[in-house]
Enzyme design. Structure first.
Site, PDB file in Angstrom:
ATOM      1  N   GLY A  15       2.388   4.363  -3.234  1.00  0.00           N
ATOM      2  CA  GLY A  15       1.041   4.882  -3.079  1.00  0.00           C
ATOM      3  C   GLY A  15       0.874   5.665  -1.790  1.00  0.00           C
ATOM      4  O   GLY A  15       1.799   5.793  -0.979  1.00  0.00           O
ATOM      5  N   GLN A  16      -0.335   6.186  -1.598  1.00  0.00           N
ATOM      6  CA  GLN A  16      -0.622   6.988  -0.418  1.00  0.00           C
ATOM      7  C   GLN A  16      -0.292   6.246   0.881  1.00  0.00           C
ATOM      8  O   GLN A  16       0.460   6.734   1.727  1.00  0.00           O
ATOM      9  CB  GLN A  16      -2.111   7.368  -0.397  1.00  0.00           C
ATOM     10  CG  GLN A  16      -2.568   7.965   0.922  1.00  0.00           C
ATOM     11  CD  GLN A  16      -4.061   8.177   0.996  1.00  0.00           C
ATOM     12  OE1 GLN A  16      -4.507   9.308   1.031  1.00  0.00           O
ATOM     13  NE2 GLN A  16      -4.838   7.102   1.028  1.00  0.00           N
ATOM     14  N   ASP A  17      -0.853   5.047   1.051  1.00  0.00           N
ATOM     15  CA  ASP A  17      -0.657   4.315   2.298  1.00  0.00           C
ATOM     16  C   ASP A  17       0.792   3.889   2.468  1.00  0.00           C
ATOM     17  O   ASP A  17       1.315   3.871   3.586  1.00  0.00           O
ATOM     18  CB  ASP A  17      -1.565   3.093   2.341  1.00  0.00           C
ATOM     19  CG  ASP A  17      -3.032   3.463   2.491  1.00  0.00           C
ATOM     20  OD1 ASP A  17      -3.335   4.673   2.535  1.00  0.00           O
ATOM     21  OD2 ASP A  17      -3.872   2.549   2.567  1.00  0.00           O
TER      22      ASP A  17
ATOM     23  N   ASP B  86       7.418  -7.349  -9.123  1.00  0.00           N
ATOM     24  CA  ASP B  86       6.045  -7.173  -9.567  1.00  0.00           C
ATOM     25  C   ASP B  86       5.187  -8.227  -8.877  1.00  0.00           C
ATOM     26  O   ASP B  86       5.586  -9.394  -8.773  1.00  0.00           O
ATOM     27  CB  ASP B  86       5.961  -7.344 -11.088  1.00  0.00           C
ATOM     28  CG  ASP B  86       4.661  -6.792 -11.657  1.00  0.00           C
ATOM     29  OD1 ASP B  86       3.592  -7.340 -11.292  1.00  0.00           O
ATOM     30  OD2 ASP B  86       4.698  -5.824 -12.434  1.00  0.00           O
TER      31      ASP B  86
ATOM     32  N   LEU C  30       0.270  -3.800   0.362  1.00  0.00           N
ATOM     33  CA  LEU C  30      -0.589  -2.682  -0.015  1.00  0.00           C
ATOM     34  C   LEU C  30      -0.711  -2.545  -1.526  1.00  0.00           C
ATOM     35  O   LEU C  30      -1.534  -1.778  -2.013  1.00  0.00           O
ATOM     36  CB  LEU C  30      -0.024  -1.368   0.556  1.00  0.00           C
ATOM     37  CG  LEU C  30       0.373  -1.354   2.035  1.00  0.00           C
ATOM     38  CD1 LEU C  30       0.849   0.042   2.425  1.00  0.00           C
ATOM     39  CD2 LEU C  30      -0.764  -1.808   2.923  1.00  0.00           C
TER      40      LEU C  30
ATOM     41  N   ALA D 160      -1.685  -2.818  -5.299  1.00  0.00           N
ATOM     42  CA  ALA D 160      -2.933  -3.168  -5.979  1.00  0.00           C
ATOM     43  C   ALA D 160      -3.217  -2.181  -7.096  1.00  0.00           C
ATOM     44  O   ALA D 160      -2.660  -1.082  -7.119  1.00  0.00           O
ATOM     45  CB  ALA D 160      -4.104  -3.146  -4.987  1.00  0.00           C
TER      46      ALA D 160
ATOM     47  N   THR E  87     -10.640  -4.117   1.867  1.00  0.00           N
ATOM     48  CA  THR E  87     -11.288  -2.835   1.608  1.00  0.00           C
ATOM     49  C   THR E  87     -12.780  -2.886   1.883  1.00  0.00           C
ATOM     50  O   THR E  87     -13.421  -3.947   1.753  1.00  0.00           O
ATOM     51  CB  THR E  87     -11.075  -2.409   0.145  1.00  0.00           C
ATOM     52  OG1 THR E  87     -11.854  -1.240  -0.134  1.00  0.00           O
ATOM     53  CG2 THR E  87     -11.520  -3.506  -0.813  1.00  0.00           C
TER      54      THR E  87
ATOM     55  N   GLU F 238     -14.888  -1.722  -0.033  1.00  0.00           N
ATOM     56  CA  GLU F 238     -15.557  -1.937  -1.310  1.00  0.00           C
ATOM     57  C   GLU F 238     -16.038  -3.382  -1.454  1.00  0.00           C
ATOM     58  O   GLU F 238     -16.835  -3.693  -2.336  1.00  0.00           O
ATOM     59  CB  GLU F 238     -14.631  -1.575  -2.473  1.00  0.00           C
ATOM     60  CG  GLU F 238     -14.344  -0.093  -2.610  1.00  0.00           C
ATOM     61  CD  GLU F 238     -15.538   0.699  -3.142  1.00  0.00           C
ATOM     62  OE1 GLU F 238     -16.408   0.095  -3.806  1.00  0.00           O
ATOM     63  OE2 GLU F 238     -15.598   1.918  -2.888  1.00  0.00           O
TER      64      GLU F 238
ATOM     65  N   TYR G 232     -12.659  -4.093  -8.889  1.00  0.00           N
ATOM     66  CA  TYR G 232     -11.734  -3.862  -7.786  1.00  0.00           C
ATOM     67  C   TYR G 232     -12.219  -4.571  -6.523  1.00  0.00           C
ATOM     68  O   TYR G 232     -11.463  -5.283  -5.854  1.00  0.00           O
ATOM     69  CB  TYR G 232     -11.596  -2.369  -7.529  1.00  0.00           C
ATOM     70  CG  TYR G 232     -10.878  -2.009  -6.240  1.00  0.00           C
ATOM     71  CD1 TYR G 232      -9.511  -2.184  -6.114  1.00  0.00           C
ATOM     72  CD2 TYR G 232     -11.595  -1.495  -5.162  1.00  0.00           C
ATOM     73  CE1 TYR G 232      -8.853  -1.861  -4.932  1.00  0.00           C
ATOM     74  CE2 TYR G 232     -10.954  -1.159  -3.979  1.00  0.00           C
ATOM     75  CZ  TYR G 232      -9.579  -1.346  -3.873  1.00  0.00           C
ATOM     76  OH  TYR G 232      -8.944  -1.022  -2.694  1.00  0.00           O
TER      77      TYR G 232
ATOM     78  N   ARG H  45      -2.572  11.317  -1.385  1.00  0.00           N
ATOM     79  CA  ARG H  45      -3.556  10.694  -2.263  1.00  0.00           C
ATOM     80  C   ARG H  45      -3.306  11.141  -3.706  1.00  0.00           C
ATOM     81  O   ARG H  45      -2.990  12.294  -3.982  1.00  0.00           O
ATOM     82  CB  ARG H  45      -4.955  11.104  -1.824  1.00  0.00           C
ATOM     83  CG  ARG H  45      -6.086  10.480  -2.620  1.00  0.00           C
ATOM     84  CD  ARG H  45      -5.992   8.984  -2.622  1.00  0.00           C
ATOM     85  NE  ARG H  45      -7.030   8.325  -1.860  1.00  0.00           N
ATOM     86  CZ  ARG H  45      -7.140   7.021  -1.784  1.00  0.00           C
ATOM     87  NH1 ARG H  45      -6.268   6.246  -2.412  1.00  0.00           N
ATOM     88  NH2 ARG H  45      -8.093   6.458  -1.056  1.00  0.00           N
TER      89      ARG H  45
END
Length: 339
Positions: free
Chosen positions: A17-19, A62, A84, A86, A131, A133, A159, A194
């Site tokens: 992923g991005q991060d 996994d 990281l 998710a 996060t 969120e 999420y 991203r």
């Protein structure tokens, strides 16, 4: 005789992923041996990561399979674990809430318990990607300077709920077993890596394609929500700083300012000389969420004071960097197709 310092080892989940990409580069530049925990079965992102980050040693597994996590820990024997991994797309989490709960929520438990039962509770420091969120964007919950580490949580998506489960599980393992587990409550952070399914990259990718005549418009959902947008490259440094600190703790990483999607659109289209973005944007109800977070504003003062962390890339520079990156990629691909 000079005494050599042993090379530090990091295990990064969600490395495709991005991060994960930003973080693995950051750690490699600091001399770390970096292992990437990656889902197998011909993962389509593996070849891309191997080409761009050849220094990463891949371990298949996994987050829903504790046995594979234990095996990865035995192979890597890491000093630091950065969790990281998710199901990280808010919109997707509404369509697949059960999978989101298993990976984003219970996956945290699987990582922490695997570290504990393999006897690494004292050796291995763990970063948990929490996060913004989790806050939910409700006014009664947000102080004037933005959400901080003491703000109440009220997640408004599967999420956010799953991330909150992981966040509290991490805190519980810290307090129950004395494990070094730090949670980074990160506000929105974007960049060149991203995925195009995220609204910021969807916009910059579309702007580049519109510039080259490959599409006429971009379809989006609501345009009024405001976010605290920073650069992912700045934020991964904050992750690392959390694990170098003397004590495990929770830290908000944010810029302390918000911008709407309309603000992002204006800057993105200005990069290709278009002063009015409206002719190129159509709203599609399919991209509107059952519950939207109105505004997310973070207060990074604790991270700035305790860790010495500061963001370096401002909002206009972030948008410009992303658009220019996509212009270059689309331009190369367009020229290649014309042969």
């Amino acid at each position: 005789m000079q005494v050599m310092t042993p090379q530090k080892v990091a295990l990064v989940t969600g490395i495709t992923g991005q991060d994960g990409k930003h973080l693995s580069t950051f750690l490699h530049d600091k001399g770390y041996l970096v292992y990437g925990f990656i889902r197998g079965q011909n993962n389509p992102r593996r070849a891309e990561l191997e080409a761009s980050h050849p220094f990463v040693k891949m371990i298949e597994g996994d987050l829903t399979d504790p046995t594979s996590i234990v095996q990865a820990l035995e192979v890597a024997n890491p000093d630091e674990v950065y969790n990281l991994g998710a199901i990280s797309h808010v919109g997707y989490s509404f369509k697949n809430p059960s999978l989101t709960a298993e990976v984003t929520g219970k996956g945290v438990l699987n990582v922490l318990e695997s570290v504990r039962i393999t006897g690494r509770a004292e050796k291995t420091r763990i970063y948990q990607a929490s996060t913004s969120e989790m806050f939910g964007g409700l006014d009664y919950n947000r102080p004037g300077t933005g959400y901080n580490e003491d703000s109440l949580f009220h997640p408004r998506s599967p999420y956010g709920v799953a991330k909150l489960y992981g966040h509290w599980t991490a805190k519980n393992y810290r307090e129950s077993y004395g494990m070094f587990v730090s949670c980074g409550i990160l506000f929105n952070h974007e960049g060149e890596h991203r995925g195009v399914e995220f609204v910021t990259r969807k916009i910059t990718h579309a702007v580049a394609r519109i510039k080259y005549g490959l599409q006429e418009y971009v379809e989006l959902g609501d345009l009024w929500p405001k976010r605290d947008w920073g650069y992912a490259g700045d934020f991964v440094k904050g992750m690392w700083l959390m694990l170098q600190h003397t004590e495990p703790d929770d830290f908000v990483l944010a810029t302390g300012e918000t911008h709407s999607i309309e603000d992002f659109l204006a800057l993105a289209f200005a990069e290709i000389g278009e002063s009015d973005w409206r002719p190129y944007v159509r709203q599609n109800p399919a991209f509107m969420r059952p519950a939207e977070v109105d505004i997310l504003l973070g207060d990074p003062s604790k991270a700035e004071r305790v860790l010495g962390w500061h963001r370096e890339v401002d909002f206009p520079t972030l948008v410009s960097r992303m658009v220019q990156h996509d212009l270059a990629r689309v331009g190369v691909a367009t020229e290649a197709s014309r042969g």
